[in-house]
Design an enzyme around this catalytic site. Structure first.
Site, PDB file in Angstrom:
ATOM      1  N   HIS A  59       0.815  -1.217   0.000  1.00 33.75           N
ATOM      2  CA  HIS A  59       0.000   0.000   0.000  1.00 33.75           C
ATOM      3  C   HIS A  59       0.856   1.278   0.000  1.00 33.75           C
ATOM      4  CE1 HIS A  59      -2.374  -3.309   1.655  1.00 33.75           C
ATOM      5  NE2 HIS A  59      -3.459  -2.654   1.314  1.00 33.75           N
ATOM      6  N   ARG A 344     -17.364 -19.597  39.241  1.00 32.90           N
ATOM      7  CA  ARG A 344     -17.076 -18.168  39.039  1.00 32.90           C
ATOM      8  C   ARG A 344     -16.629 -17.521  40.354  1.00 32.90           C
ATOM      9  NH1 ARG A 344     -22.578 -14.543  39.137  1.00 32.90           N
ATOM     10  NH2 ARG A 344     -23.867 -16.001  40.301  1.00 32.90           N
ATOM     11  N   GLU A 392     -16.468  -4.348  25.264  1.00 37.30           N
ATOM     12  CA  GLU A 392     -15.639  -5.556  25.323  1.00 37.30           C
ATOM     13  C   GLU A 392     -14.445  -5.505  24.387  1.00 37.30           C
ATOM     14  OE1 GLU A 392     -18.921  -5.510  25.063  1.00 37.30           O
ATOM     15  OE2 GLU A 392     -19.570  -6.262  27.008  1.00 37.30           O
TER      16      GLU A 392
END
Lengths: 645, 645
Positions: A59, A344, A392
């Site tokens: 590029h 958890r 996230e």
């Protein structure tokens, strides 16, 4: 044009001292330096043309628009401070090229800095050379891989956060982005984060060259709109002509007076600048100039004052040092065999205890820490935590960035919400990152919240990540071990944790290893091997009792480590149990435990059967859902009877 | 406070007429209506408390902050126009609840509109009821599933784009978002899109209640910052007190005068409004009030003027109709057996020809249309195309939205960049969407661009999507068939296309079906079955010739349809070839062709072997890379020799 190179109205007063200093005449030495920087920009332009010609792809026009920006940041005294001969050094300012397709000019910059031999440049994109099409940390001067657009700034803010808050050092992060990639939401996640945390050690440089790959960008050359958006997102902005070394220098100098805000240098540029009739034209994205190079190179050469122009980069002033990692011990798990505790919760407790042992252990959260239980780490060590809000992609990028700075990041959300960051996770593997991903709320066993919240593809996703270790512990003790193994392992790890309470089955002194499963039940007369993990390990164990009462012995494997998988144990067990395995999982069948097991035993001709969640599930109580999707005790009993009859 | 309910400076002139009208006194009828709307808001608040008490889980405080917003949009004449008894009707204005966890109050609104029986509400989250924890189109009044935050607006802009540009109808889309989810970059992708396309038929309503799940949001109650950001992203903004029906009504009325800009109503609200001491307090996210409900309900009841307040929604004025789908014919493929053409090119040509047949066939692109070859469709039918710039999450959301409006969207980017939108794709399955995903540039065969651009996990990802059909055609003719089968199939489809030229092997009249593979080479003496697709089908076919010369016959399967997989053909072939299969794929081994085949034959005890890309690859020439990662002809020959010796 009136705001070009000047500060925004709101900051006029605090910057007034600087305004004055900029009105003085430049010294001849200063002028000479700027000429040299401009010469190096042109030399790098020519390098980019020659390199992409040599490789036959790449590029060059995307390189040319950022030539002055890169040259100034690398070589002008107002720019980065770094030792080009020790690029991994923590004392250096760091540069992230978010528009990774402009790699050739970055390689050229490292060559002009004295680190990459000039002759090496012509090996761009060759299979036996690390100067790849897009940058990766196979090169010692690259910290994070780029090439999937809109990821550089996420890693950049993670690095800047670590420098400012964890390490408390003076280094800066310079991150150069293309304008096309500003359409990616991930950048705005990073920007919201950067201003919230007042990352004044982050210099974002936007190469606004107007043209994307197939069309003009949505904002074209509307630099004012970019300015408005960056300003609204809490950045101190400088608008410059991206081909004016002097304007870039002024912005970099002025930016040093800005505190409590991240910096944005918004540079209006031309794609293929100085490429004659090819400049600012559409069909020249990602195309070497080839036979049409000569007039362009001649045009650029004419502008060069000194073909041997060179500048030694500024020596770093930061005292940052790479932290030493010492092996962390498995913390004492307070639960005894028979105690019920969600994995958890055990994870959160272990993360906190590991955080007690080392301040390198940090938590990275996206507003679910009270569900993933990473909250325990934050409560005990608020200075070892990054709150990323509900974003996230940036959470994963920030974790990757913190990892680059020697932290051991535990990055946690609902298992299924990692799908939001799959591209960042995928690039994390190319970045050789050191992030420990922990996904809670897996499967239908979460219950009434419904399918949008259920992790049913998380194992499939993380299994595709090369060299990523995948743990799926079934009780508190094995969760402690998985968490500690993850912290000590150099590389990516995924741990799947569950919402329901699970019976503790292992004693604290049980040993666990990466790549190891546990046979928890066996006899010499087992008719079949049952493989499970988490809630399906429980289902298999309960089924085994019922089946034994009905006269059928079965073997149980607690899979524990899904990747790398314990092929030896699986094959041996299968061979001892009629060559038959039944895999039960709270996950879709594709890419999960079933296929992991199939893959491991496929060459042995073992028969493998599956119980898994085979459709989009729905709301309901956990027990009802486990029954409905046929992965509970009763379903296992029924299936085993069918297979062994 | 000075901007509350007023228009932004820049629009004062064009809105002046409206300003005047708002200065007049309200009629008593107008006042009565606002009181009714307020009463309904309170009744819905109480419903939300009772519903979540009945289910024992859910988010009553998140419902309460948006009660007046929802009530006004649903029931006030300034709001939506819709027939509540035919909610799927194309003539209706549409409502998208992006903060899907507030589902109870949405269900309550549809109850007060007369569509959901009141007694049904108390079945929230029960396994035998479609009033799930988060909304899904199992309910006829839900168009797209929400619950993973930051997705509603992406689908919303797709619906609004279709209404404005494809259908040219007057309907509006109302999309209500939470403030916490504004940290998700996907929303900013949608907003950039919405303003670029001047979607003045999109009314975005932001419920700024300050509190996230585990902490305050990054911007808290800084409504001015939201205003600045929405304004910078090209929205016409109205700031209101989200608990004042009158202010919301004024904003909705004023918004009708805005043309060429999307609308944003930025509402300052209180989480748990009117919940006494629980209002605006942190630990009440996602918690039913349970035993603490009575004083709260009493407090709200005291404010209600008429417990039987009800309003019939405004009748729709739009003449939009659901389009009829007719079966599309497979277009004539101009290539003959032996012609070389890349499957990505064949895809683009077929998409264009399908677009000739039906204007419902639309392209959705993220600035790579000249690589995926969707460009052919745009060139021929610019009015059947959505350019989404480099924003894959919004691209997928926009495609889902266009699908809701009866379009047949072909949504295409590099295969690996779909990982960017995995969460949207996953939610697309829950939304029962009708999108055709086409991923080009798969595998190492793309060559020098390097690993960031190579799709090596795309099949694994799409295979996890329940009921998603996955095609991987090997030549131009089968690509034409896959593309047409995709267009005619109601549901999600993924087609994997390749960059290198591939030999055309099928005649135009060959028949292809979903779930069908092709045996392209067989004899009665085959020693092994080779399964490939795309470049590895070529490798297997070339290897077969070499192996035959060396005296070993092999069977070749062109997998074509990866999901659902052709178990019958695979098992039959394996049984006829020493029970042995070798799968070759330009993909990581996890979740790809190998595991798909393993999964299909696992219960039969067939031995399955794999050649796949087993590490993060690198730049190089396609042939060099296929050799390096051992998925080329030579690697197949070697492996077959090893397996058959």
């Amino acid at each position: 044009m009136e705001t070009r190179g000047t500060k925004r109205t709101a900051e006029v007063i605090e910057d007034s001292k600087n305004d004055t200093s900029n009105k003085r005449q430049k010294t001849s030495e200063e002028n000479e330096t700027e000429v040299k920087v401009q010469d190096i920009a042109h030399l790098m332009r020519i390098d980019s043309i020659n390199m992409t010609n040599a490789s036959g792809s790449g590029h060059p026009t995307s390189c040319s628009s950022m030539a002055e920006l890169l040259s100034t940041v690398f070589f002008h005294p107002s720019g980065m401070k770094f030792n080009p001969h020790t690029p991994r050094g923590f004392e250096n300012d760091k540069f992230v090229l978010s528009k990774g397709h402009a790699a050739p000019i970055l390689y050229s910059a490292w060559s002009h800095a004295g680190h990459v031999p000039k002759e090496e440049l012509m090996n761009l994109r060759k299979i036996d050379n690390d100067l790849e099409g897009h940058p990766t940390p196979r090169l010692d001067f690259i910290d994070v891989a780029t090439g999937s657009l809109g990821q550089g700034l996420n890693a950049g803010v993670g690095m800047a956060y670590s420098m400012k808050y964890f390490e408390k050092v003076s280094n800066k992060v310079f991150c150069l982005l293309g304008d096309g990639e500003m359409a990616e939401g991930s950048n705005w996640e990073a920007m919201n984060f950067a201003s919230f945390y007042k990352l004044d050690n982050l210099v974002t440089i936007l190469d606004i060259n107007r043209l994307g790959q197939s069309d003009e960008t949505s904002l074209g050359h509307s630099v004012d709109v970019y300015e408005k958006r960056f300003d609204a997102f809490g950045f101190h902005t400088f608008v410059v002509d991206g081909h004016s070394v002097s304007e870039i220098v002024k912005a970099l100098e002025d930016s040093k007076n800005i505190t409590d805000k991240p910096i944005a240098i918004l540079a209006k540029t031309i794609k293929g600048k100085y490429f004659l009739e090819k400049a600012d034209k559409q069909p020249w994205h990602g195309k070497p100039l080839g036979g049409e190079s000569s007039p362009v190179v001649e045009n650029i050469e004419k502008m060069i004052q000194d073909k041997n122009a060179s500048i030694i980069p500024q020596t770093p002033e930061s005292e940052a040092k790479e932290p030493e990692h010492t092996e962390l011990a498995v913390p004492e798990c307070k639960y005894n065999v028979g105690d019920f505790v969600a994995t958890r919760k055990a994870f959160g407790e272990c993360a906190k205890l590991l955080g007690d042992q080392s301040n390198l252990v940090v938590g990275v959260d996206a507003d679910v820490k009270n569900s993933t239980m990473l909250q325990f780490l934050k409560d005990a060590h608020p200075d070892q935590f990054i709150d990323c809000f509900i974003a996230e992609q940036n959470m994963v990028g920030a974790a990757i960035g913190a990892g680059v700075r020697g932290r051991i990041p535990f990055c946690s959300t609902f298992a299924t919400f990692f799908t939001r960051a799959f591209d960042h996770i995928r690039m994390g593997a190319i970045s050789q990152c050191n992030v420990k991903f922990v996904g809670s709320h897996c499967g239908v066993s979460i219950g009434a919240d419904g399918p949008s919240q259920m992790g049913l593809e998380d194992i499939a996703m993380f299994r595709t990540v090369p060299n990523c270790v995948v743990f799926y512990p079934s009780d508190s003790v094995s969760t402690f071990h998985a968490t500690t193994l993850a912290a000590n392992h150099k590389g990516m790890v995924f741990i799947r944790t569950g919402r329901p309470e699970a019976k503790t089955i292992y004693k604290n002194d049980e040993e666990f290893k990466i790549g190891q499963s546990k046979v928890t039940l066996s006899s010499e007369d087992d008719k079949i091997t049952l493989v499970g993990a988490g809630v399906t390990f429980t289902a298999a164990s309960e089924a085994a009792e019922k089946l034994k009462e009905a006269g059928t012995n079965v073997r149980i494997i607690d899979l524990f480590c899904v990747k790398p998988i314990d092929k030896e144990t699986l094959v041996k067990s299968a061979q001892e149990t009629n060559n038959t395995i039944l895999v039960i999982e709270d996950h879709y069948p594709e890419g999960g435990l079933f296929e992991a097991v199939c893959s491991a035993v496929a060459s042995e001709g073992v028969k493998v059967h599956s119980l898994a969640v085979n459709d989009v599930p729905r709301s309901g109580k956990p027990k009802e859902l486990l029954a409905k999707y046929k992965i509970d005790c009763d379903a296992v009993v029924e299936k085993v009877k069918e297979l062994t009859s």
